[in-house]
Design a protein around this motif. Structure first.
Motif, PDB file in Angstrom:
ATOM      1  N   GLU A  22      -6.972   6.113   3.183  1.00 44.63           N
ATOM      2  CA  GLU A  22      -6.835   5.886   4.623  1.00 44.63           C
ATOM      3  C   GLU A  22      -5.505   5.216   4.941  1.00 44.63           C
ATOM      4  O   GLU A  22      -4.840   5.563   5.929  1.00 44.63           O
ATOM      5  CB  GLU A  22      -8.003   5.044   5.137  1.00 44.63           C
ATOM      6  CG  GLU A  22      -9.333   5.770   5.106  1.00 44.63           C
ATOM      7  CD  GLU A  22     -10.528   4.866   5.341  1.00 44.63           C
ATOM      8  OE1 GLU A  22     -11.519   5.359   5.905  1.00 44.63           O
ATOM      9  OE2 GLU A  22     -10.488   3.672   4.955  1.00 44.63           O
ATOM     10  N   LEU A  23      -5.090   4.270   4.106  1.00 42.10           N
ATOM     11  CA  LEU A  23      -3.808   3.606   4.305  1.00 42.10           C
ATOM     12  C   LEU A  23      -2.669   4.608   4.163  1.00 42.10           C
ATOM     13  O   LEU A  23      -1.720   4.589   4.943  1.00 42.10           O
ATOM     14  CB  LEU A  23      -3.632   2.455   3.309  1.00 42.10           C
ATOM     15  CG  LEU A  23      -2.309   1.697   3.387  1.00 42.10           C
ATOM     16  CD1 LEU A  23      -2.122   1.063   4.771  1.00 42.10           C
ATOM     17  CD2 LEU A  23      -2.241   0.644   2.291  1.00 42.10           C
ATOM     18  N   LYS A  24      -2.761   5.483   3.197  1.00 42.71           N
ATOM     19  CA  LYS A  24      -1.749   6.522   2.992  1.00 42.71           C
ATOM     20  C   LYS A  24      -1.600   7.379   4.247  1.00 42.71           C
ATOM     21  O   LYS A  24      -0.496   7.634   4.715  1.00 42.71           O
ATOM     22  CB  LYS A  24      -2.138   7.398   1.803  1.00 42.71           C
ATOM     23  CG  LYS A  24      -1.269   8.600   1.585  1.00 42.71           C
ATOM     24  CD  LYS A  24      -1.854   9.479   0.477  1.00 42.71           C
ATOM     25  CE  LYS A  24      -1.156  10.793   0.375  1.00 42.71           C
ATOM     26  NZ  LYS A  24      -1.541  11.759   1.386  1.00 42.71           N
ATOM     27  N   ILE A  25      -2.723   7.794   4.794  1.00 39.92           N
ATOM     28  CA  ILE A  25      -2.704   8.660   5.985  1.00 39.92           C
ATOM     29  C   ILE A  25      -2.167   7.900   7.191  1.00 39.92           C
ATOM     30  O   ILE A  25      -1.303   8.395   7.912  1.00 39.92           O
ATOM     31  CB  ILE A  25      -4.114   9.212   6.262  1.00 39.92           C
ATOM     32  CG1 ILE A  25      -4.510  10.184   5.142  1.00 39.92           C
ATOM     33  CG2 ILE A  25      -4.177   9.889   7.622  1.00 39.92           C
ATOM     34  CD1 ILE A  25      -5.984  10.538   5.124  1.00 39.92           C
ATOM     35  N   GLY A  28       1.644   6.809   6.372  1.00 42.75           N
ATOM     36  CA  GLY A  28       2.583   7.842   5.980  1.00 42.75           C
ATOM     37  C   GLY A  28       3.327   7.500   4.701  1.00 42.75           C
ATOM     38  O   GLY A  28       4.301   8.158   4.343  1.00 42.75           O
ATOM     39  N   VAL A  29       2.870   6.475   3.998  1.00 44.49           N
ATOM     40  CA  VAL A  29       3.485   6.059   2.737  1.00 44.49           C
ATOM     41  C   VAL A  29       2.727   6.726   1.599  1.00 44.49           C
ATOM     42  O   VAL A  29       1.491   6.748   1.602  1.00 44.49           O
ATOM     43  CB  VAL A  29       3.440   4.513   2.597  1.00 44.49           C
ATOM     44  CG1 VAL A  29       3.959   4.071   1.242  1.00 44.49           C
ATOM     45  CG2 VAL A  29       4.247   3.858   3.714  1.00 44.49           C
ATOM     46  N   THR A  33       3.659   5.128  -4.111  1.00 42.44           N
ATOM     47  CA  THR A  33       4.298   3.896  -3.644  1.00 42.44           C
ATOM     48  C   THR A  33       3.252   2.825  -3.392  1.00 42.44           C
ATOM     49  O   THR A  33       3.436   1.661  -3.784  1.00 42.44           O
ATOM     50  CB  THR A  33       5.119   4.163  -2.364  1.00 42.44           C
ATOM     51  OG1 THR A  33       6.115   5.138  -2.659  1.00 42.44           O
ATOM     52  CG2 THR A  33       5.763   2.891  -1.841  1.00 42.44           C
ATOM     53  N   ILE A  34       2.150   3.187  -2.753  1.00 41.80           N
ATOM     54  CA  ILE A  34       1.077   2.221  -2.497  1.00 41.80           C
ATOM     55  C   ILE A  34       0.544   1.672  -3.811  1.00 41.80           C
ATOM     56  O   ILE A  34       0.333   0.455  -3.955  1.00 41.80           O
ATOM     57  CB  ILE A  34      -0.048   2.852  -1.651  1.00 41.80           C
ATOM     58  CG1 ILE A  34       0.469   3.138  -0.233  1.00 41.80           C
ATOM     59  CG2 ILE A  34      -1.274   1.946  -1.604  1.00 41.80           C
ATOM     60  CD1 ILE A  34      -0.468   3.959   0.629  1.00 41.80           C
ATOM     61  N   SER A  35       0.355   2.523  -4.790  1.00 39.43           N
ATOM     62  CA  SER A  35      -0.122   2.097  -6.101  1.00 39.43           C
ATOM     63  C   SER A  35       0.848   1.119  -6.749  1.00 39.43           C
ATOM     64  O   SER A  35       0.442   0.092  -7.303  1.00 39.43           O
ATOM     65  CB  SER A  35      -0.327   3.308  -7.006  1.00 39.43           C
ATOM     66  OG  SER A  35      -0.741   2.908  -8.285  1.00 39.43           O
ATOM     67  N   LYS A  36       2.134   1.421  -6.669  1.00 41.71           N
ATOM     68  CA  LYS A  36       3.136   0.521  -7.246  1.00 41.71           C
ATOM     69  C   LYS A  36       3.143  -0.824  -6.529  1.00 41.71           C
ATOM     70  O   LYS A  36       3.281  -1.872  -7.164  1.00 41.71           O
ATOM     71  CB  LYS A  36       4.522   1.164  -7.199  1.00 41.71           C
ATOM     72  CG  LYS A  36       4.697   2.257  -8.225  1.00 41.71           C
ATOM     73  CD  LYS A  36       6.087   2.835  -8.170  1.00 41.71           C
ATOM     74  CE  LYS A  36       6.248   3.927  -9.217  1.00 41.71           C
ATOM     75  NZ  LYS A  36       7.599   4.498  -9.197  1.00 41.71           N
ATOM     76  N   VAL A  37       2.995  -0.817  -5.216  1.00 46.36           N
ATOM     77  CA  VAL A  37       2.929  -2.063  -4.456  1.00 46.36           C
ATOM     78  C   VAL A  37       1.703  -2.871  -4.885  1.00 46.36           C
ATOM     79  O   VAL A  37       1.790  -4.080  -5.114  1.00 46.36           O
ATOM     80  CB  VAL A  37       2.893  -1.782  -2.934  1.00 46.36           C
ATOM     81  CG1 VAL A  37       2.498  -3.016  -2.148  1.00 46.36           C
ATOM     82  CG2 VAL A  37       4.249  -1.258  -2.460  1.00 46.36           C
ATOM     83  N   THR A  47      11.771  -0.141   6.049  1.00 45.50           N
ATOM     84  CA  THR A  47      10.966   0.785   6.855  1.00 45.50           C
ATOM     85  C   THR A  47       9.581   0.996   6.245  1.00 45.50           C
ATOM     86  O   THR A  47       8.593   1.086   6.973  1.00 45.50           O
ATOM     87  CB  THR A  47      11.664   2.146   7.018  1.00 45.50           C
ATOM     88  OG1 THR A  47      11.994   2.665   5.726  1.00 45.50           O
ATOM     89  CG2 THR A  47      12.922   2.027   7.854  1.00 45.50           C
ATOM     90  N   ILE A  48       9.512   1.058   4.914  1.00 47.85           N
ATOM     91  CA  ILE A  48       8.218   1.232   4.239  1.00 47.85           C
ATOM     92  C   ILE A  48       7.370  -0.018   4.429  1.00 47.85           C
ATOM     93  O   ILE A  48       6.175   0.074   4.730  1.00 47.85           O
ATOM     94  CB  ILE A  48       8.416   1.537   2.737  1.00 47.85           C
ATOM     95  CG1 ILE A  48       9.185   2.836   2.537  1.00 47.85           C
ATOM     96  CG2 ILE A  48       7.069   1.557   2.003  1.00 47.85           C
ATOM     97  CD1 ILE A  48       8.486   4.078   3.036  1.00 47.85           C
ATOM     98  N   ALA A  49       7.964  -1.184   4.254  1.00 52.83           N
ATOM     99  CA  ALA A  49       7.223  -2.435   4.470  1.00 52.83           C
ATOM    100  C   ALA A  49       6.693  -2.490   5.894  1.00 52.83           C
ATOM    101  O   ALA A  49       5.545  -2.885   6.132  1.00 52.83           O
ATOM    102  CB  ALA A  49       8.121  -3.641   4.182  1.00 52.83           C
TER     103      ALA A  49
END
Length: 69
Positions: A22-25, A28-29, A33-37, A47-49
């Motif tokens: 849900e966070l990915k959707i 738009g990240v 990247t979310i996994s690495k964070v 911009t990603i943050a």
């Protein structure tokens, strides 16, 4: 590049009640990247943050490390 505070990020994610999908959707990240964070393995562009913070409905300052002079 900004360093995400992994613990604060995970807390914001838990408070949001969202899954990583849900966070990915919503942000738009990408999942990678979310996994690495989440594993404290990534520095991200401002911009990603910002997109992650907006999707989690928190101020970006709540999830990044801030260096004070």
């Amino acid at each position: 590049m900004l360093k995400i505070n992994c613990n604060k990020f995970l807390l914001a994610l838990a408070k949001s009640g969202m899954t990583t999908t849900e966070l990915k959707i919503k942000s738009g990240v990408g999942r990678n990247t979310i996994s690495k964070v989440m594993n404290n393995e990534a520095n991200v562009r401002p911009t990603i943050a910002g997109r992650l913070a907006k999707a989690l409905d928190v101020d970006v300052e709540e999830i990044v490390y801030i260096k004070e002079n």
